[in-house]
Design a protein around this motif. Structure first.
Motif, PDB file in Angstrom:
ATOM      1  N   GLN A  84       0.926  -1.197  -0.184  1.00  0.00           N
ATOM      2  CA  GLN A  84      -0.123   0.006  -0.098  1.00  0.00           C
ATOM      3  C   GLN A  84       0.776   1.161   0.024  1.00  0.00           C
ATOM      4  O   GLN A  84       0.515   2.325   0.774  1.00  0.00           O
ATOM      5  CB  GLN A  84      -0.978   0.123   0.983  1.00  0.00           C
ATOM      6  N   GLY A  85       1.908   1.340  -0.900  1.00  0.00           N
ATOM      7  CA  GLY A  85       2.701   2.406  -0.890  1.00  0.00           C
ATOM      8  C   GLY A  85       3.930   2.632  -0.314  1.00  0.00           C
ATOM      9  O   GLY A  85       4.748   3.725  -0.076  1.00  0.00           O
ATOM     10  N   VAL A  86       3.988   1.673   0.732  1.00  0.00           N
ATOM     11  CA  VAL A  86       5.042   1.608   1.699  1.00  0.00           C
ATOM     12  C   VAL A  86       6.052   0.676   1.399  1.00  0.00           C
ATOM     13  O   VAL A  86       5.430  -0.683   1.346  1.00  0.00           O
ATOM     14  CB  VAL A  86       4.469   1.462   3.208  1.00  0.00           C
ATOM     15  N   LEU A  87       7.280   0.826   1.081  1.00  0.00           N
ATOM     16  CA  LEU A  87       8.480  -0.090   1.119  1.00  0.00           C
ATOM     17  C   LEU A  87       8.784  -0.436   2.526  1.00  0.00           C
ATOM     18  O   LEU A  87       9.479   0.485   3.488  1.00  0.00           O
ATOM     19  CB  LEU A  87       9.832   0.485   0.272  1.00  0.00           C
ATOM     20  N   ASN A  88       8.422  -1.413   2.961  1.00  0.00           N
ATOM     21  CA  ASN A  88       9.081  -1.991   4.348  1.00  0.00           C
ATOM     22  C   ASN A  88      10.248  -2.806   4.110  1.00  0.00           C
ATOM     23  O   ASN A  88      10.312  -3.954   4.195  1.00  0.00           O
ATOM     24  CB  ASN A  88       7.950  -3.004   4.946  1.00  0.00           C
TER      25      ASN A  88
ATOM     26  N   ASN B 234      12.445  14.356  -0.633  1.00  0.00           N
ATOM     27  CA  ASN B 234      11.553  15.119  -0.173  1.00  0.00           C
ATOM     28  C   ASN B 234      10.933  16.145  -0.843  1.00  0.00           C
ATOM     29  O   ASN B 234       9.480  16.424  -0.512  1.00  0.00           O
ATOM     30  CB  ASN B 234      12.229  15.929   1.195  1.00  0.00           C
ATOM     31  N   GLU B 235      11.531  16.603  -1.792  1.00  0.00           N
ATOM     32  CA  GLU B 235      10.771  17.721  -2.915  1.00  0.00           C
ATOM     33  C   GLU B 235       9.902  16.851  -3.700  1.00  0.00           C
ATOM     34  O   GLU B 235       9.095  17.704  -4.341  1.00  0.00           O
ATOM     35  CB  GLU B 235      12.025  18.635  -3.309  1.00  0.00           C
ATOM     36  N   ASN B 236       9.977  15.716  -3.879  1.00  0.00           N
ATOM     37  CA  ASN B 236       9.191  15.174  -4.678  1.00  0.00           C
ATOM     38  C   ASN B 236       8.050  13.908  -4.279  1.00  0.00           C
ATOM     39  O   ASN B 236       7.834  13.208  -4.940  1.00  0.00           O
ATOM     40  CB  ASN B 236      10.148  14.135  -5.988  1.00  0.00           C
ATOM     41  N   GLY B 237       7.889  14.180  -2.959  1.00  0.00           N
ATOM     42  CA  GLY B 237       6.718  13.330  -2.356  1.00  0.00           C
ATOM     43  C   GLY B 237       7.039  12.094  -2.025  1.00  0.00           C
ATOM     44  O   GLY B 237       6.183  11.215  -1.700  1.00  0.00           O
ATOM     45  N   ILE B 238       8.295  11.681  -1.808  1.00  0.00           N
ATOM     46  CA  ILE B 238       9.074  10.337  -1.307  1.00  0.00           C
ATOM     47  C   ILE B 238       9.315  10.602  -0.079  1.00  0.00           C
ATOM     48  O   ILE B 238      10.523  11.162   0.403  1.00  0.00           O
ATOM     49  CB  ILE B 238       9.793   9.667  -2.271  1.00  0.00           C
ATOM     50  N   GLN B 239       8.764   9.979   0.968  1.00  0.00           N
ATOM     51  CA  GLN B 239       9.132  10.222   2.446  1.00  0.00           C
ATOM     52  C   GLN B 239      10.067   9.075   2.907  1.00  0.00           C
ATOM     53  O   GLN B 239       9.791   7.902   2.873  1.00  0.00           O
ATOM     54  CB  GLN B 239       7.707  10.188   3.372  1.00  0.00           C
ATOM     55  N   LEU B 240      11.154   9.541   3.317  1.00  0.00           N
ATOM     56  CA  LEU B 240      12.175   8.747   4.013  1.00  0.00           C
ATOM     57  C   LEU B 240      12.010   8.825   5.525  1.00  0.00           C
ATOM     58  O   LEU B 240      12.169   9.917   6.154  1.00  0.00           O
ATOM     59  CB  LEU B 240      13.572   9.101   3.596  1.00  0.00           C
TER      60      LEU B 240
ATOM     61  N   LYS C  13       5.591   5.521  -1.802  1.00  0.00           N
ATOM     62  CA  LYS C  13       5.435   6.767  -1.406  1.00  0.00           C
ATOM     63  C   LYS C  13       6.421   6.821  -0.247  1.00  0.00           C
ATOM     64  O   LYS C  13       6.619   8.123   0.327  1.00  0.00           O
ATOM     65  CB  LYS C  13       4.176   7.137  -0.975  1.00  0.00           C
ATOM     66  N   VAL C  14       6.548   5.984   0.706  1.00  0.00           N
ATOM     67  CA  VAL C  14       7.143   6.010   1.945  1.00  0.00           C
ATOM     68  C   VAL C  14       8.078   4.731   1.858  1.00  0.00           C
ATOM     69  O   VAL C  14       7.832   3.586   1.731  1.00  0.00           O
ATOM     70  CB  VAL C  14       6.242   5.881   3.167  1.00  0.00           C
ATOM     71  N   ILE C  15       9.350   5.166   2.544  1.00  0.00           N
ATOM     72  CA  ILE C  15      10.435   4.172   2.839  1.00  0.00           C
ATOM     73  C   ILE C  15      10.614   3.998   4.133  1.00  0.00           C
ATOM     74  O   ILE C  15      11.063   5.128   4.753  1.00  0.00           O
ATOM     75  CB  ILE C  15      11.820   4.473   1.918  1.00  0.00           C
ATOM     76  N   THR C  16      10.488   2.838   4.856  1.00  0.00           N
ATOM     77  CA  THR C  16      10.418   2.764   6.283  1.00  0.00           C
ATOM     78  C   THR C  16      12.100   2.413   6.766  1.00  0.00           C
ATOM     79  O   THR C  16      12.323   2.755   7.913  1.00  0.00           O
ATOM     80  CB  THR C  16       9.540   1.587   6.909  1.00  0.00           C
TER      81      THR C  16
END
Length: 279
Positions: free
Chosen positions: A72-76, A249-255, A117-120
């Motif tokens: 669901q958009g999250v790289l675990n 961060n500027e392109n909507g990918i959350q680290l 969208k998110v990298i945990t």
């Protein structure tokens, strides 16, 4: 003859030899055996060797891998950036001024294409392909920190050159360091530049490869609100990671965590064959 007899350069050392590559005939010879310092013409030999060994169609790849599951958009899991020595990445020889960061677009688009969208986990930055020797042994310490002394790494950005900006005051006053681009987090700059009645810069910036302690000495024109000098990036691997993090961060990918340079981490390199290559 006109060149050799020019009064401005008549006292210089000149050695000229031109050979027809098809026939082997000597076309021009003037003091052909005079020994001279080869300087930048040495690049011809390494370029020729690269073309012979690798071929004209070889490309230096920058690879992107994921180590984990996407839900669901999250790289675990973790993201790995594996450098292959591409010196054109963000180079001002390949990108117009101000557009050098667009080179990250392909990497970011590849992440987005997987719905991430998110990298945990962490983002590991691996520039080990060229080793970490940095500046070749035997170089003058006066050259190492200057822009023409920048060294190649497994990951490179902006020719591994940094723009340093200073403001100057009245003659004799110490110049103020404003910032560097790319930003070098952890930079410890010993600034000894003085403002002077000169028209151009007369500055030397010294610092060893992968050492964030830098010393800059010399003079800059007085009463300048912003004056730029060029020097080497201290740590290309770390700088690449910082730029990648900023672009995410500027392109909507959350680290959720950091971009970690392999050189300073205790993380062993993975078996890349078991990771998922996405770019």
């Amino acid at each position: 003859k006109k060149y050799i007899n020019d009064p401005v350069i008549s006292k210089a050392k000149n050695s000229i030899l031109a050979i027809d590559l098809k026939t082997g005939d000597t076309l021009i010879a003037y003091q052909a055996k005079l020994p001279l310092v080869t300087a930048s013409t040495t690049k011809l030999f390494s370029t020729t060797m690269a073309l012979e060994l690798l071929g004209p169609d070889y490309r230096f790849n920058t690879r992107l891998y994921i180590d984990g599951k996407i839900n669901q958009g999250v790289l675990n899991g973790d993201l790995w950036i594996r450098g292959g020595g591409d010196i054109s990445f963000g180079s001002h020889y390949f990108y117009p001024s101000g557009e050098e960061k667009t080179c990250f677009k392909l990497l970011l688009d590849s992440i987005k294409s997987k719905g991430i969208k998110v990298i945990t986990g962490n983002v590991y930055v691996d520039a080990s392909a060229f080793g970490y020797e940095g500046t070749p042994y035997g170089w003058s310490s006066a050259d190492i920190g200057n822009y023409y002394g920048s060294f190649p790494a497994g990951l490179n950005f902006y020719d591994n050159v940094a723009d340093y900006y200073f403001s100057t005051g009245e003659v004799g006053e110490k110049a103020k360091f404003i910032a560097s681009y790319p930003v070098q987090h952890g930079l410890m700059l010993n600034n000894q530049i003085l403002s002077a009645k000169i028209s151009g810069e007369n500055v030397s910036l010294k610092g060893k490869a992968y050492n964030l302690n830098r010393t800059v000495t010399g003079k800059l024109p007085a009463n300048k609100a912003k004056f730029k000098i060029k020097s080497t990036v201290a740590d290309p691997e770390r700088t690449f990671g910082d730029m990648f993090s900023q672009q995410c961060n500027e392109n909507g990918i959350q680290l959720k965590n950091s971009c970690i340079p392999i050189r300073t981490s205790k993380k062993a390199l993975p078996d890349y064959a078991r990771l998922k290559l996405i770019c």
